[in-house]
Scaffold this active site. Structure first.
Site, PDB file in Angstrom:
ATOM      1  N   GLY A  67     -20.970  28.406 -20.666  1.00 18.53           N
ATOM      2  CA  GLY A  67     -21.282  28.813 -22.638  1.00 18.53           C
ATOM      3  C   GLY A  67     -20.800  27.741 -22.920  1.00 18.53           C
ATOM      4  N   GLN A 112     -18.168  22.357 -29.838  1.00 15.48           N
ATOM      5  CA  GLN A 112     -17.671  21.766 -28.801  1.00 15.48           C
ATOM      6  C   GLN A 112     -17.859  20.148 -28.555  1.00 15.48           C
ATOM      7  OE1 GLN A 112     -17.836  25.374 -26.248  1.00 15.48           O
ATOM      8  NE2 GLN A 112     -15.953  24.856 -25.605  1.00 15.48           N
ATOM      9  N   CYS A 140     -12.006  28.444 -21.516  1.00 14.03           N
ATOM     10  CA  CYS A 140     -12.493  27.750 -22.264  1.00 14.03           C
ATOM     11  C   CYS A 140     -12.658  26.069 -22.281  1.00 14.03           C
ATOM     12  CB  CYS A 140     -11.574  28.128 -23.965  1.00 14.03           C
ATOM     13  SG  CYS A 140     -13.399  26.831 -25.348  1.00 14.03           S
ATOM     14  N   LEU A 141     -12.956  26.055 -21.961  1.00 14.48           N
ATOM     15  CA  LEU A 141     -13.813  23.969 -22.255  1.00 14.48           C
ATOM     16  C   LEU A 141     -12.861  22.777 -22.492  1.00 14.48           C
ATOM     17  CD1 LEU A 141     -17.577  23.414 -20.494  1.00 14.48           C
ATOM     18  CD2 LEU A 141     -14.762  23.963 -20.272  1.00 14.48           C
ATOM     19  N   HIS A 156     -17.591  34.646 -27.608  1.00 17.32           N
ATOM     20  CA  HIS A 156     -17.533  33.772 -26.769  1.00 17.32           C
ATOM     21  C   HIS A 156     -17.696  32.499 -28.062  1.00 17.32           C
ATOM     22  CE1 HIS A 156     -14.297  31.244 -24.811  1.00 17.32           C
ATOM     23  NE2 HIS A 156     -14.739  30.222 -25.146  1.00 17.32           N
ATOM     24  N   GLU A 157     -19.035  32.428 -27.485  1.00 10.20           N
ATOM     25  CA  GLU A 157     -19.541  31.351 -27.974  1.00 10.20           C
ATOM     26  C   GLU A 157     -20.090  31.338 -29.638  1.00 10.20           C
ATOM     27  OE1 GLU A 157     -19.494  28.586 -26.581  1.00 10.20           O
ATOM     28  OE2 GLU A 157     -19.453  29.714 -24.461  1.00 10.20           O
ATOM     29  N   HIS A 168     -17.164  30.485 -31.456  1.00 11.39           N
ATOM     30  CA  HIS A 168     -16.994  28.561 -31.906  1.00 11.39           C
ATOM     31  C   HIS A 168     -16.882  28.362 -32.859  1.00 11.39           C
ATOM     32  CE1 HIS A 168     -14.785  27.174 -28.265  1.00 11.39           C
ATOM     33  NE2 HIS A 168     -15.753  27.541 -26.791  1.00 11.39           N
TER      34      HIS A 168
HETATM   35 NI    NI Z   1     -14.210  27.773 -24.799  1.00 11.87          NI
END
Ligand code: NI
Length: 199
Positions: free
Chosen positions: A79, A84, A124-125, A166-167, A170
Site C-alpha cells: 500500500g 508519502q 510502514c515505508l 493504514h493508508e 496517512h
Molecule cells: Ni505507511
C-alpha cells in the site's frame, strides 16, 4: 487472502514479504532501495498534514496513480498513500495479492467498521526499521472514486482492510506510532533515531 491475520505471523502492511537481512535478488534490492529513497520518512511534516480531497480526475492524476503503483511495486509494499510521496492528495493505492492489478482509491471514506478487532504487526515505508502492533477492525466498508471517476464501494476484510485503514490514516496525518502501545512507540522512536544516526 484468508480473512484472519494470525498474531503469531506478523503482517507487515507496507513491507510484506521480506525479513530484515533476507537475501533479495541484487536487482530487486537496488530497485527497492531506489524506490524507498523517494518515500518521505518520519520527521517530514508532510506525513503529519491532512491531505486535501482530489477535485479533478484527469490524465495528470492517472499518471500520478501509475507512478504510485510502480513505486509501491518496486518498494515491495502492499500500500502507498500520496502524502508519502509529498503529494497532499486524498489518494491511495494498494495491492494485497502479488499478481492482482493495483487498486486506487480517490477520496476514500471508511463508512462502516465492524465490531470485531484484531491486533497484528504493521510496518510502514515511511518508518524504516519499525514494526509495531496495531489493533484495527477486521471488516470495513469504504466508499471512494476510482481512476475513471466512477464511484466505488469496497468491502474489505483481514489484510486488505488493514492496508486500506493504514493508508487512509496517512491521508489524515496519522501514523502507526499513534495507534500502538506507549511501550512500542518508545521502542520504535529509539529504532528511528538509531536508523537516522546511522544514515
Ligand atoms: Ni505507511
Amino acid at each position: 487472502m484468508d480473512e484472519t491475520v494470525d498474531q503469531a505471523e506478523p503482517t507487515e502492511v507496507e513491507e510484506p514479504e521480506h525479513e530484515e537481512g533476507e537475501q533479495l535478488d541484487p536487482e530487486v534490492a537496488a530497485r527497492r532501495a531506489a524506490a524507498l529513497a523517494r518515500v518521505r520518512k518520519f520527521g517530514d511534516p508532510v506525513l503529519r498534514t491532512r491531505a486535501r480531497p482530489v477535485e479533478q480526475i484527469d490524465d495528470a492524476l492517472r499518471a500520478e496513480i501509475a507512478r504510485m503503483g510502480e513505486l509501491m511495486h518496486d518498494a515491495l509494499g502492499v500500500g502507498l498513500a500520496a502524502p508519502q510521496l509529498g503529494v497532499l492528495h486524498r489518494l491511495l493505492v494498494y495491492r494485497v495479492q502479488p499478481q492482482a492489478p493495483v487498486s486506487a482509491l480517490i477520496n476514500p471514506e471508511i463508512e462502516w467498521r465492524g465490531g470485531e478487532e484484531e491486533i497484528a504487526e504493521e510496518g510502514c515505508l515511511s518508518l524504516p526499521s519499525v514494526l509495531v502492533e496495531v489493533e484495527r477492525p477486521v471488516h470495513i466498508r469504504v466508499r471512494g472514486v476510482n481512476e475513471d471517476g466512477e464511484k466505488v464501494v469496497v468491502e474489505a476484510s483481514g489484510l486488505e482492510a488493514r492496508v486500506i485503514q493504514h493508508e487512509v490514516d496517512h491521508l489524515d496525518g496519522v501514523l502507526i506510532l499513534d495507534r500502538t502501545s506507549r511501550d512500542q512507540r518508545k521502542e520504535a522512536m529509539r529504532a528511528l533515531r538509531e536508523a537516522q544516526a546511522a544514515a
